[in-house]
Design a protein around this motif. Structure first.
Motif, PDB file in Angstrom:
ATOM      1  N   TRP A  51      -8.082 -11.709  31.049  1.00 60.09           N
ATOM      2  CA  TRP A  51      -6.741 -12.241  31.322  1.00 60.09           C
ATOM      3  C   TRP A  51      -6.071 -12.741  30.039  1.00 60.09           C
ATOM      4  CZ3 TRP A  51      -4.905 -17.099  30.280  1.00 60.09           C
ATOM      5  CH2 TRP A  51      -5.832 -18.097  29.972  1.00 60.09           C
ATOM      6  N   HIS A  66     -16.874  -9.174  26.483  1.00 55.58           N
ATOM      7  CA  HIS A  66     -16.739 -10.242  27.476  1.00 55.58           C
ATOM      8  C   HIS A  66     -15.504 -10.018  28.344  1.00 55.58           C
ATOM      9  CE1 HIS A  66     -19.965 -12.433  25.544  1.00 55.58           C
ATOM     10  NE2 HIS A  66     -19.374 -12.209  24.386  1.00 55.58           N
ATOM     11  N   PRO A  67     -15.578  -9.029  29.238  1.00 56.77           N
ATOM     12  CA  PRO A  67     -14.415  -8.699  30.082  1.00 56.77           C
ATOM     13  C   PRO A  67     -14.005  -9.835  31.007  1.00 56.77           C
ATOM     14  CG  PRO A  67     -16.387  -7.544  30.829  1.00 56.77           C
ATOM     15  CD  PRO A  67     -16.724  -8.151  29.503  1.00 56.77           C
ATOM     16  N   GLU A  68     -14.866 -10.846  31.167  1.00 61.68           N
ATOM     17  CA  GLU A  68     -14.500 -11.982  32.025  1.00 61.68           C
ATOM     18  C   GLU A  68     -13.298 -12.756  31.464  1.00 61.68           C
ATOM     19  OE1 GLU A  68     -18.103 -13.499  29.524  1.00 61.68           O
ATOM     20  OE2 GLU A  68     -17.261 -11.605  30.276  1.00 61.68           O
ATOM     21  N   TYR A  69     -12.996 -12.531  30.194  1.00 61.91           N
ATOM     22  CA  TYR A  69     -11.841 -13.196  29.588  1.00 61.91           C
ATOM     23  C   TYR A  69     -10.672 -12.230  29.387  1.00 61.91           C
ATOM     24  CZ  TYR A  69     -15.217 -16.896  28.774  1.00 61.91           C
ATOM     25  OH  TYR A  69     -16.172 -17.885  28.955  1.00 61.91           O
ATOM     26  N   HIS A  93      -2.791 -20.587  34.342  1.00 63.27           N
ATOM     27  CA  HIS A  93      -4.063 -19.986  34.735  1.00 63.27           C
ATOM     28  C   HIS A  93      -5.089 -21.052  35.089  1.00 63.27           C
ATOM     29  CE1 HIS A  93      -7.297 -16.957  34.716  1.00 63.27           C
ATOM     30  NE2 HIS A  93      -8.025 -17.902  34.131  1.00 63.27           N
ATOM     31  N   GLN A 100     -16.930 -21.924  29.840  1.00 61.12           N
ATOM     32  CA  GLN A 100     -18.001 -21.066  30.335  1.00 61.12           C
ATOM     33  C   GLN A 100     -18.743 -20.378  29.175  1.00 61.12           C
ATOM     34  OE1 GLN A 100     -18.777 -21.124  33.654  1.00 61.12           O
ATOM     35  NE2 GLN A 100     -17.235 -22.749  33.623  1.00 61.12           N
ATOM     36  N   TYR A 123     -19.894 -18.118  26.296  1.00 65.40           N
ATOM     37  CA  TYR A 123     -19.154 -17.264  25.354  1.00 65.40           C
ATOM     38  C   TYR A 123     -17.637 -17.506  25.404  1.00 65.40           C
ATOM     39  CZ  TYR A 123     -23.693 -15.009  25.389  1.00 65.40           C
ATOM     40  OH  TYR A 123     -25.044 -14.781  25.322  1.00 65.40           O
ATOM     41  N   TYR A 124     -17.264 -18.717  25.730  1.00 61.23           N
ATOM     42  CA  TYR A 124     -15.842 -19.050  25.789  1.00 61.23           C
ATOM     43  C   TYR A 124     -15.202 -18.873  24.415  1.00 61.23           C
ATOM     44  CZ  TYR A 124     -11.581 -21.701  26.767  1.00 61.23           C
ATOM     45  OH  TYR A 124     -10.268 -22.082  26.924  1.00 61.23           O
TER      46      TYR A 124
END
Length: 502
Positions: A478, A473-476, A105, A429, A431-432
Motif C-alpha cells: 500500500w 515485503h508485499p505486505e507493505y 491508512h 510489524q 520488517y517495517y
C-alpha cells in the motif's frame, strides 16, 4: 503586489495564452490531451512568474546541498508563511499526499475527520501569529502551484505526529469504537546532550537522529533558517509545510539548544489543550532559557506528541531533560553531566500515570536496548565527546540484547526494515520500513555562530532502496505510491544566512 506588477503579469499571461491558442489552432488534427497539457503548463508558468514578483518573497531563498533543501525565511508571520509555501510548494504537495495517506491508512478514518479536528479543536487555540503563518503558507502554495489545499488541511498536516497516534486512540477509547485499529504512540529518535567533564571542551554537545517511517523520513529533509519579525532567529531541520521542526532539532540566536525523543506507549489527550506543534515552535522562537522553554511547553499541554525534551543553554553551559507527560512531568538539569533519550520514560510518576503499558525492565525492547547502548558509549567516551564523535555515535549498530553488531530495531541507528521482530511497542510489524532517517549535531561554539551539522539518510551512511524492499515485503504494498529510495548524503554543515556554494 503593485498595480504595475499586476498589469505586467496580466500582459505576460495574455501573450503566452495567445501564443498557445495560435499553436493549437494551427494544427489541423490537434491532440486534445497534448493541447490541454500545454495549456495547463503555460498557465502555471505565467502564474508562477506573476507570483515571483510578490514583495513578500523579498529576502527569501532556497538551495539544495548534501541531500537537504535549505530555505531562508524572514519577516512578519504572513510573509514567513508565504515564503515557506512558495519556495517549498512541490515538496509540500508531495509531503501532504504521503502523510495524509499514512494517517488515513493507520486510523481507518477519512481525511474529513482530520480536517474537522483541525478546524474545531486545534485552530481556535493556535496563537494569532501562527494562524497568520499557516494561512501564509497556503497563500504561497496557491500562488506557486494553484494548490487546492486550505488552512484546515494544513493544520491537520502539521499535527501529523499528534492527531493519529494520540487523539484518535484517546477518542476510540472514549467512544468505545468497535473494531478500532491497534494504534500506538510513536517512538521516534535517539539523542543525547552532554556538558562539563563529559565533553572534550567542557561545553555543550548535542546530537539527534530522527526515527520514523521511511515514507515520511525520506521527505524530512528541510533546513529552515527563520528570521522572524519577533523572537529569536532559528536554525532547525524540518518537514515541508510544517511550522515546527517536529522531529525536533533546533537552535536559536539566544543560545538555546533543543532536541527530543518520543515517550513510548504514552496514553492521553486533552482536547482543550494547545497543539504540540504550536507550543514547540513558540518555545524555540521565544525561549531564551531552560525555564522559559519549560513554561511555554507546559502552557496548554494537550498530551500530543509526548517527548523527553533535551535542552542546552549555551550561555550558562547548563543542560536539562524535560520529561513531559500529560498527567505528570519532571525536569532534570545539570552543568556537569550527560542526558540521553531513546524513547523511554524514567520518572516513576510519568511511568505510572502516562505510560502504564511500558516495561522499563525489558532489555530486548528497542527503547531499552538503545538506552543501554547510550550508557555504554557515553561512559566509554567521557571527556572525549565532541561533534565528530557524536556523528559516529548516531550511526552506531551495536545491539546490546544480542551483544553483537546488527543493524536492526535495537541499534542507535535504527533499521527496522532488517528486523524479523519489528517493534511491538509501536505496532511496527516485522520488517517495517522505518528507522533512523537522518542525523544532526551541534555544540556551544557552533550554536553561538548559528551552525549545525546534518546528514540526510541513515546516519551510518547506508541506503534504503524501495523497489527491492517492496518486492521482498508485499505486505507493505500500500506504501508503493509514496515509498522512495532513501540514500544517505554526507555530513554537511549549515548555518544561518548561508548562500549556495559557487
Amino acid at each position: 503586489m503593485s498595480a504595475d506588477s499586476i498589469r505586467r503579469a496580466g500582459a505576460i499571461l495574455l501573450v503566452i495564452l495567445g501564443g498557445a491558442a495560435l499553436w493549437w489552432a494551427g494544427n489541423a488534427a490537434p491532440d486534445w490531451a497534448s493541447a490541454n497539457d500545454a495549456m495547463v503548463a503555460t498557465i502555471a508558468a505565467a502564474r508562477e512568474r506573476a507570483a515571483a514578483d510578490d514583495p513578500r518573497l523579498k529576502g527569501a531563498s532556497r538551495f539544495e546541498e548534501g541531500g537537504w533543501i535549505y530555505v531562508h525565511l524572514e519577516g512578519d508571520p504572513g510573509a514567513v508563511g508565504y515564503q515557506h509555501g512558495y519556495l517549498l510548494a512541490p515538496e509540500i504537495e508531495d509531503g501532504f499526499a504521503a502523510v495524509s495517506a499514512g494517517m488515513m491508512h493507520a486510523t481507518e478514518r477519512d481525511w474529513e475527520f482530520f480536517r474537522k479536528a483541525a478546524h474545531e479543536m486545534l485552530w481556535p487555540k493556535i496563537d494569532a501569529e501562527y494562524q497568520q503563518e499557516l494561512q501564509g503558507i497556503i497563500d504561497g502554495l496557491r500562488a506557486r502551484a494553484g494548490s487546492k489545499l486550505d488552512v484546515y488541511d494544513l493544520v491537520a498536516f502539521n499535527a501529523f505526529e499528534e492527531l493519529p497516534d494520540y487523539y484518535v486512540p484517546w477518542l476510540n477509547k472514549r467512544q468505545k469504537t468497535a473494531n478500532a485499529p491497534n494504534l500506538k504512540s510513536p517512538g521516534n529518535c535517539s539523542a543525547f546532550v552532554a556538558t562539563g567533564s563529559w565533553t572534550k571542551d567542557g561545553k555543550i554537545v548535542m546530537a539527534h537522529n530522527n526515527w520514523t517511517n521511511y515514507r515520511n523520513g525520506e521527505r524530512w529533509r528541510i533546513v529552515f533558517d527563520i528570521a522572524p519579525k519577533n523572537g529569536y532567529r532559528m536554525l532547525m531541520d524540518g518537514f515541508p509545510g510544517v511550522i515546527a521542526s517536529d522531529d525536533d532539532f533546533g537552535i536559536n540566536s539566544d543560545g538555546l539548544m533543543v532536541t527530543e525523543t518520543t515517550i513510548t506507549q504514552f496514553e492521553g489527550w486533552d482536547p482543550n489543550g494547545k497543539a504540540e506543534f504550536v507550543r514547540a515552535r513558540k518555545a524555540l522562537q521565544y525561549a531564551g532559557s531552560i525555564d522559559e522553554y519549560t513554561k511555554i511547553m507546559l502552557d496548554g499541554n494537550n498530551g500530543g506528541y509526548a517527548n523527553d525534551w533535551l535542552l542546552g543553554d549555551r550561555k550558562t553551559g547548563e543542560i536539562a531533560q524535560l520529561e513531559l507527560g500529560l498527567k505528570a512531568y519532571k525536569l532534570w538539569r545539570t552543568k556537569d553531566g550527560v542526558l540521553a533519550g531513546s524513547n523511554w520514560a524514567r520518572d516513576t510518576k510519568v511511568l505510572k500515570e502516562d505510560t502504564p503499558q511500558f516495561d522499563p525492565s525489558n532489555k530486548e525492547s528497542s527503547p531499552n536496548a538503545r538506552r543501554v547502548r547510550w550508557e555504554e558509549l557515553l561512559n566509554e567516551n567521557k571527556g572525549k565527546i565532541d561533534v565528530a564523535l557524536a556523528e559516529k555515535m548516531l550511526g552506531d549498530h551495536a545491539d546490546t540484547a544480542e551483544k553483537r553488531a546488527d543493524a536492526d530495531e535495537r541499534t542507535l541507528c535504527g533499521h527496522v526494515d532488517g528486523s524479523p521482530r519489528g517493534v511491538k511497542e509501536w505496532d511496527w510489524q516485522p520488517y517495517y520500513p522505518g528507522g533512523a532517517v537522518q542525523g544532526k549535531a551541534t555544540d556551544s561554539t557552533m550554536t553561538k555562530e548559528m551552525r549545525i551539522m546534518a546528514r540526510m539518510g541513515h546516519p551510518c551512511g547506508g541506503d534504503f532502496l524501495a523497489k527491492p524492499f517492496l518486492a521482498a515485503h508485499p505486505e507493505y504494498a500500500w506504501q508503493e505510491p509514496y515509498l522512495r529510495d532513501m540514500k544517505a548524503g554526507p555530513w554537511t554543515e549549515f548555518r544561518s544566512g548561508q548562500t549556495p556554494k559557487e
